[in-house]
Each structure stands twice: as structure tokens, then as C-alpha cells.
Design an enzyme around this catalytic site. Structure first.
Site, short mmCIF file in Angstrom:
data_model
loop_
_atom_site.label_atom_id
_atom_site.label_comp_id
_atom_site.label_asym_id
_atom_site.label_seq_id
_atom_site.Cartn_x
_atom_site.Cartn_y
_atom_site.Cartn_z
N ASP A 166 6.70 -20.01 19.22
CA ASP A 166 6.93 -19.75 18.07
C ASP A 166 6.75 -18.10 17.81
OD1 ASP A 166 6.90 -22.47 17.07
OD2 ASP A 166 4.74 -22.56 16.92
N LYS A 167 7.39 -17.71 16.60
CA LYS A 167 7.35 -16.29 16.15
C LYS A 167 5.97 -15.69 16.29
CE LYS A 167 7.52 -13.12 12.22
NZ LYS A 167 7.91 -12.97 10.71
#
Length: 345
Positions: free
Chosen positions: A150-151
């Protein structure tokens, strides 16, 4: 490449964003969007709302919702709004290892892995396109990507540099022969020293920006996470998580499912004070911790796989990033102080 690696079908792409102006009168959202979506019908907009694909302020709404000033309206659909074009961008990469077949990257928190969700530039894929020529495309035509994180998760990713490496590495993720360990700070005192979480993961029925665990075996995809306590701080616990599967938000969803949401995970409610006292000093302490680590406290610490050419088992390990180191130290100091106070009493 199958769903064990990239989970691409679980993505939502921003097709349209509208910031409702100050003077907007109350108006049904299906009528409102007719002015902004080209070549569409009101019926199609209503269908998108019924499918949970129209959001106002990040909450899905039905077609009879009435927009009001300052609302942020977004249309999110499970397919890209346009044919992806990857523009090379000179974004620095922290390369841990590289040879002719692959490279291993230590991704910082905040860097999106690939375009989507309104992030069409400034991603790891844009950086790869700048630094490397002719990387192999995966099944979604994204250069080099075998898996993703994820970011706002930091840590290790392996990138394929040849078609053969792409196929070989993808199979390892598919058949669970790769090794992945994450370190996370979670809310609450995890009582068991170690355990295994099993539960199918699919998109949340009410909030499609979240994933959820389902008991029905016909819903979602199987997911398995093994966890082990590394250190306890009373109101929070530091844990190691080893993945058998690679589902979207897997650790974040599984840990919440057993009552231990990741610290400062805004998407799943971890940015609230979920455990602890009501004292103002404690509240200030936690808020300071949120500022130190302004993201979910999750790091992909170790990565292991068989080299696609040499057959050698390769293992890589990274230090925790500075924000998580500082977060751990603050909670360790806080827990020690509480213990000393208890002994004095």
C-alpha cells in the site's frame, strides 16, 4: 499471473472528482452528475450509485442523495478511466539489490506503487519507467511489478527485469513459496504470543474503500496471516506478521478482525484512540505519536524468494524506517514510566 500476487481486480479507479461549489443548491446526485459525465445517461449514473461506485466525502451514496456545498463527489469504478500511459519520472529509488534479472527496492511510505485511485503520476511505476528500459509487463501491463504494498506502507518489493523472471517470481507468490514478513504496531494488548488468522477477504459491503473478513466461504478469497508478538507496551503491541497469501489490505483487515487495528490506520479507524485512558496527558501523548508516524504503522521488513536464474534462495532484510523507530521508542518509554508508577503505588 493470478490473484495471489497483485489482486488487481480489487482496485477502484477514480473516473471523476467534483468539488461542489459554495453556492450549489440541494440537488439529487444523479441529476448533478449529468452536468459532468460526458456521453452518459441518468440511468447509468443511477446504476453506478446502486453498485456503490459513487462516493460523497469518501462514503458511498445512493442516487437520491442530495449534494450540498463543499461536498467532494467521486465516481470510482473497477476499471481504469483511460488506457494507462506511463510517463517516465525522475523519482529516486532505494535499490537494495540488482542484477540482470531483478531488483529489490525499499519503498518509502507515501509512494504509490502504480497509477490508480487518482494517483496517475509520481508512482513507483513512473520511477521504474525512467530508470529502466524495457521492463517486462505483467498481466495488467504494468512494467516490472510482481507484487505491491500500500501507499502508506513502507518496505521491500521485488521487481522483475525480464519476462522469464516475471513468470518465475509470479509463480512463487502464487504457490506461497515466497517469504514475506511485516512489522506492525497495533492497538491493544495482544494476549497470545503468536497465532494464525484465517478468513476470506473481500470488499466491504457498505464501504468499498475498505476490505472486510467474511465467514461465508463463497465470498471473497482465502487469506492466511501468521502473527507473533515482538513487544508489548500496554495499550499497543508490536507484532510480526508473515503472509501466506497476498490479499488487498490483508494485514490491516485481519488484525482489525481480531480486535487489533493498526496504529494510525485512518482507513480502518486506527487514527482514533482505541485503547487507553481518558487523561488529557495521555491523549496528547497519542496525538504526538500520530504526528510522528502519520500513516499506518506497517513495514514490509523481510522478503525471500528463489532466484529465477540461479535457483539460489535469496533473503533481504531492512531496518525499520525512522518514523516507526521513533514511535516504538516513545511507547517503550511511556510503558516503562507507567510500570515505575505502578511499583511506587
Amino acid at each position: 499471473m493470478n490473484d495471489q500476487s497483485l489482486e488487481l481486480e480489487d482496485e477502484l479507479y477514480e473516473h471523476l472528482r467534483v468539488d461542489v461549489p459554495k453556492g450549489q443548491e440541494l440537488l439529487r446526485i444523479d441529476k448533478f452528475l449529468m452536468h459532468f459525465v460526458p456521453n452518459t445517461t441518468r440511468n447509468k449514473i443511477q446504476q453506478a450509485a446502486n453498485n456503490g461506485d459513487i462516493y460523497v466525502n469518501d462514503v458511498p451514496v445512493k442516487s437520491n442523495y442530495k449534494v450540498k456545498p463543499f461536498d467532494v463527489v467521486r465516481v470510482l469504478l473497477p476499471h481504469p478511466p483511460f488506457e494507462n500511459r506511463i510517463d517516465p519520472e525522475n523519482i529516486p529509488l532505494d535499490i537494495v539489490y540488482e542484477d540482470d534479472s531483478l531488483l529489490v527496492i525499499n519503498k518509502p511510505a507515501g509512494l504509490v506503487v502504480h497509477p490508480g485511485h487518482g494517483n496517475y503520476t509520481g508512482t513507483l511505476v513512473n520511477a521504474l519507467a525512467y530508470h529502466f528500459q524495457n521492463l517486462p509487463l505483467n498481466s495488467s501491463e504494468r512494467p516490472g511489478l510482481v507484487h505491491r504494498i500500500d501507499k502508506n506502507t513502507s518496505g521491500l518489493l521485488v521487481i522483475a527485469k525480464t519476462d522469464a523472471a516475471m513468470a518465475h517470481l509470479a509463480r512463487q507468490f502464487e504457490f506461497k513459496t515466497s517469504e514475506r514478513e511485516y512489522v506492525a504496531m497495533v492497538w491493544g494488548n495482544v494476549k497470545e504470543d503468536e497465532g494464525t488468522i484465517e478468513g476470506n477477504i473481500a470488499r466491504h459491503v457498505k464501504d468499498r474503500m475498505q476490505m472486510a473478513v467474511f465467514a461465508d466461504p463463497n465470498i471473497g478469497k482465502p487469506a492466511v496471516t501468521h502473527y507473533k508478538v515482538l513487544e508489548r507496551f500496554g495499550y499497543v503491541t508490536l507484532v510480526s506478521c508473515i503472509l501466506e497469501t497476498g490479499r488487498t489490505h490483508q494485514i490491516r483487515v485481519h488484525m482489525k478482525h481480531i480486535g487489533h487495528t493498526l496504529f494510525n490506520d485512518e482507513r480502518y479507524g486506527g487514527n482514533l484512540i482505541l485503547k487507553g485512558t481518558t487523561f488529557a496527558k495521555y491523549k496528547q501523548f497519542v496525538e504526538n505519536c500520530f504526528k510522528i508516524t502519520p500513516r499506518q504503522a506497517l513495514h514490509a521488513k523481510t522478503l525471500g524468494f528463489t532466484h529465477p536464474v540461479t535457483g539460489e534462495m535469496m533473503r533481504f532484510d531492512t531496518e525499520l524506517p525512522d518514523d516507526m523507530k521513533l514511535l516504538i521508542e516513545k511507547w517503550r518509554t511511556y510503558a516503562t514510566a507507567r510500570a515505575d508508577e505502578s511499583e511506587e503505588e
